[in-house]
Design an enzyme around this catalytic site. Structure first.
Site, PDB file in Angstrom:
ATOM      1  N   HIS A   1       0.830  -1.208   0.000  1.00 46.73           N
ATOM      2  CA  HIS A   1       0.000   0.000   0.000  1.00 46.73           C
ATOM      3  C   HIS A   1       0.865   1.259   0.000  1.00 46.73           C
ATOM      4  CE1 HIS A   1      -3.038  -2.735   2.217  1.00 46.73           C
ATOM      5  NE2 HIS A   1      -3.491  -2.569   0.991  1.00 46.73           N
TER       6      HIS A   1
ATOM      7  N   LYS B   1     -16.854  -7.457   5.847  1.00 46.30           N
ATOM      8  CA  LYS B   1     -15.652  -8.302   5.764  1.00 46.30           C
ATOM      9  C   LYS B   1     -15.131  -8.704   7.137  1.00 46.30           C
ATOM     10  CE  LYS B   1     -13.353  -6.574   1.527  1.00 46.30           C
ATOM     11  NZ  LYS B   1     -12.113  -5.913   1.081  1.00 46.30           N
TER      12      LYS B   1
ATOM     13  N   ARG C   1      -2.059  -6.426  -8.450  1.00 46.92           N
ATOM     14  CA  ARG C   1      -1.005  -7.369  -8.106  1.00 46.92           C
ATOM     15  C   ARG C   1      -1.001  -8.639  -8.924  1.00 46.92           C
ATOM     16  NH1 ARG C   1      -2.396  -7.862  -2.117  1.00 46.92           N
ATOM     17  NH2 ARG C   1      -4.202  -8.337  -3.374  1.00 46.92           N
TER      18      ARG C   1
ATOM     19  N   SER D   1      -2.697  -7.746   2.646  1.00 45.78           N
ATOM     20  CA  SER D   1      -3.111  -7.658   4.049  1.00 45.78           C
ATOM     21  C   SER D   1      -3.510  -9.035   4.557  1.00 45.78           C
ATOM     22  CB  SER D   1      -4.287  -6.698   4.186  1.00 45.78           C
ATOM     23  OG  SER D   1      -3.892  -5.389   3.880  1.00 45.78           O
TER      24      SER D   1
END
Lengths: 164, 164, 164, 164, 164, 164
Positions: free
Chosen positions: B19, B43, B92, B130
């Site tokens: 990030h 989430k 990514r 993460s």
């Protein structure tokens, strides 16, 4: 020639323009289409089964030779009951494709006569998913360009009821 | 010329070196960056919203023209409020890419003027997520090479509190 | 603030509506855009370099702050000459993505300050490529929906000359 | 009900068990199948057009309602000539999928009524391609498990003639 | 225990840091490694076979239990000749992966006892390819961070000779 | 030569023919294999840990040099405890591949000496997953072609007990 009936299974939580596109295409190719709504209780759908079927009914009022059913058994068993060997699935993206490959081969392993055919939605619907629609609905956003116009009133009242 | 402000949304649960890399790149390209932390209650984040914002604050203390906010509405509505049309996202991997395509087209369908630009993190950060950081934290593993050094003390104390 | 100039490299054999879409988006985000036409002699282009530049000129007559150049050196060297660090690329599909990742990291390895930003074309252009246009042209098919209207006359005369 | 005829285009250089599988499946779903062999001179096929057609004829001798033709125009123009709107394609892998998406949308942009349906070959044929067969043939390897048994004699004599 | 020898085939045009990384890893896992350089005349390599072998020799001078050979037959036949069943391949990206799946299954269809094992290069080498190196070499760019330091002098003199 | 021991981690909920294929291949390549069953309590497995280990024991009764253990720590820590640096993983599809890349690089970041090697299951097992098996089991479908014959009785009794 025996009529060719295509079975189009899904959760339809809720039905989108992408689903309608696939239903109409399947209707052009085959002699009849059966939309089979999975109960999918494990997925904890946003809309209950009856509501999902009702939304499809309204959204497909213009389609001929269409039947809407629900099911909670294996897809190959449902196809056996109905007496068709043709399953239709929409393909949108790579992750879809991988998942569909796996499901297609799993179904073929259970009944080798099952034929799964894949259709790609037209471009404007190529990235619509029920999941995107649900996310926008949850934030009171506008989904009128993503779902059939005819179901918009019911999506709104649902939100009121659910107080989302 | 009007300043170009980029909106960088995410859950940041917690912020990683990946990030930070995207934030710094966006800062080089645009005149300002707003990091927008999604509540993402659905989430069930590992870190509460305030903690996630705090970690970003500490980790980005060296960045100029940066603002950190939280949001719980649609991204296009947030962009409208802020008055920018530029959204920045890191890319990514293929699964990211598919998801981003779908989100990007969903946002464009809600506001055609929104421009989403995608940046790839530099190689050492190309596979950090993460989710990987959380997995390692849950097993008391070492994440000091995956997250900014400055937030390490807070990650540890969090673990103590949570008794993970 | 120093103006931000984006470098948009490609072969443009020929320019398509997808390219125009990316050029216009880059023009909205940055202060200027330089379209850099690669000689790409190894690819044996269908249209010679001068023709490719001419087609872009005609197709982008409505774009402000745009410059069209050609190049035959490494992209990072071109960026150095021009004095910008921002490269713009369109992303269409997974295979694009993989290729772009590889090129992006190769360029970053040659000049770590280079920033490549990726834009996705809007949906109607999401699957247009110069290669599809060339295939249709070779079979005397209609490409008027895939390329800017303004270049249609030149594409036709080219076919006549080449007797394709 | 008007008979449904599926058009199955390809280069078939040479026909493989994977192609046969798709032809048989299409034959189960539709009332007739037309195998359309592209001249593909640009691809510099290993086998000349007549040989490729001959191999298909031999390999599909057991299939009913099948016709074999060759073509060198756009697929949508061929479909128009034949009077069908249904194109069948096999899908094997992600790279296939991307290519097929692009071709499918290109064809749909030329004739919106064209319906492309995609079938996945059964597992034992899921990774067979003409290209793999050609590579093995070039090294005098055994391809008897990859192509129909009935064409084996002709593949061998071809190798003799070509002195590969 | 019989020593485990891994066969690592490729074109190596030229050898890169990514190849070296795979060779070293295979050397850690197995008792010996045979680097098998494919003639690949169909690919029209930039470097002739002898030069490619020479570059590998220099670049792997530090590796124990390593042998360098060339081949122009089917990989399964080469493995048979050598007397090993273990093939090693590097995996870099999705397109690699698809290609490798297809080759792996083709080889398994020719010799079911062949075991292909896949290794991922470490991150700094994850996007290096011989093709990127050749492109940079053709434009007189710097490849000293992409290939072993020890082969740099030979790459340069090659360029002089070829006048690239 | 020190024996090479491969660590094969997974949830095995339940073990499938695909897992068995990987275990047997790893056994051919290495001197011993340790199957490491992750507790994976966060995934809420269908079968409890003891049952999953029991099913593997029965299904691998024919394998030599095999050990079955369970673990609930980081994989790199487990490898450290066991004293091996070789991790084996099966690769089935693109989504697997992406996930494996991320995990592989995460593990390498924690212990650079860890070598992860990837094996592809043979074709008949290429699309089997525990998740497909669980779905079929939940609908009382037949999984006897997807899992080892020897564990079928225990899968059934489990269903009886669980009243699925």
């Amino acid at each position: 020639m025996k009529p060719k009936i295509a079975l189009y299974p899904g959760t339809f939580d809720p039905i989108t323009n992408g689903h309608i596109d696939i239903i109409e295409r399947a209707g052009n190719i085959f002699d009849g289409v059966i939309v089979a709504v999975a109960e999918s209780s494990a997925k904890q759908p946003m809309f209950p089964l009856d509501k999902r079927k009702k939304l499809i009914e309204i959204a497909t009022a213009h389609c001929k030779n269409l039947q809407i059913i629900s099911f909670d058994n294996l897809l190959v068993d449902l196809a056996e009951e109905i007496g068709t060997k043709i399953i239709v699935r929409g393909l949108r993206a790579v992750s879809d494709f991988e998942y569909e490959l796996q499901m297609g081969y799993a179904n073929a392993s259970l009944d080798p006569e099952i034929e799964t055919i894949y259709l790609m939605p037209n471009l404007p619907n190529a990235f619509i998913s029920s999941s995107v629609v649900r996310t926008i609905l949850c934030h009171n956003g506008n989904v009128s360009h993503l779902v059939p116009k005819s179901i918009m009133p019911l999506l709104k009242s649902e939100n009121d009821v659910l107080d989302i």
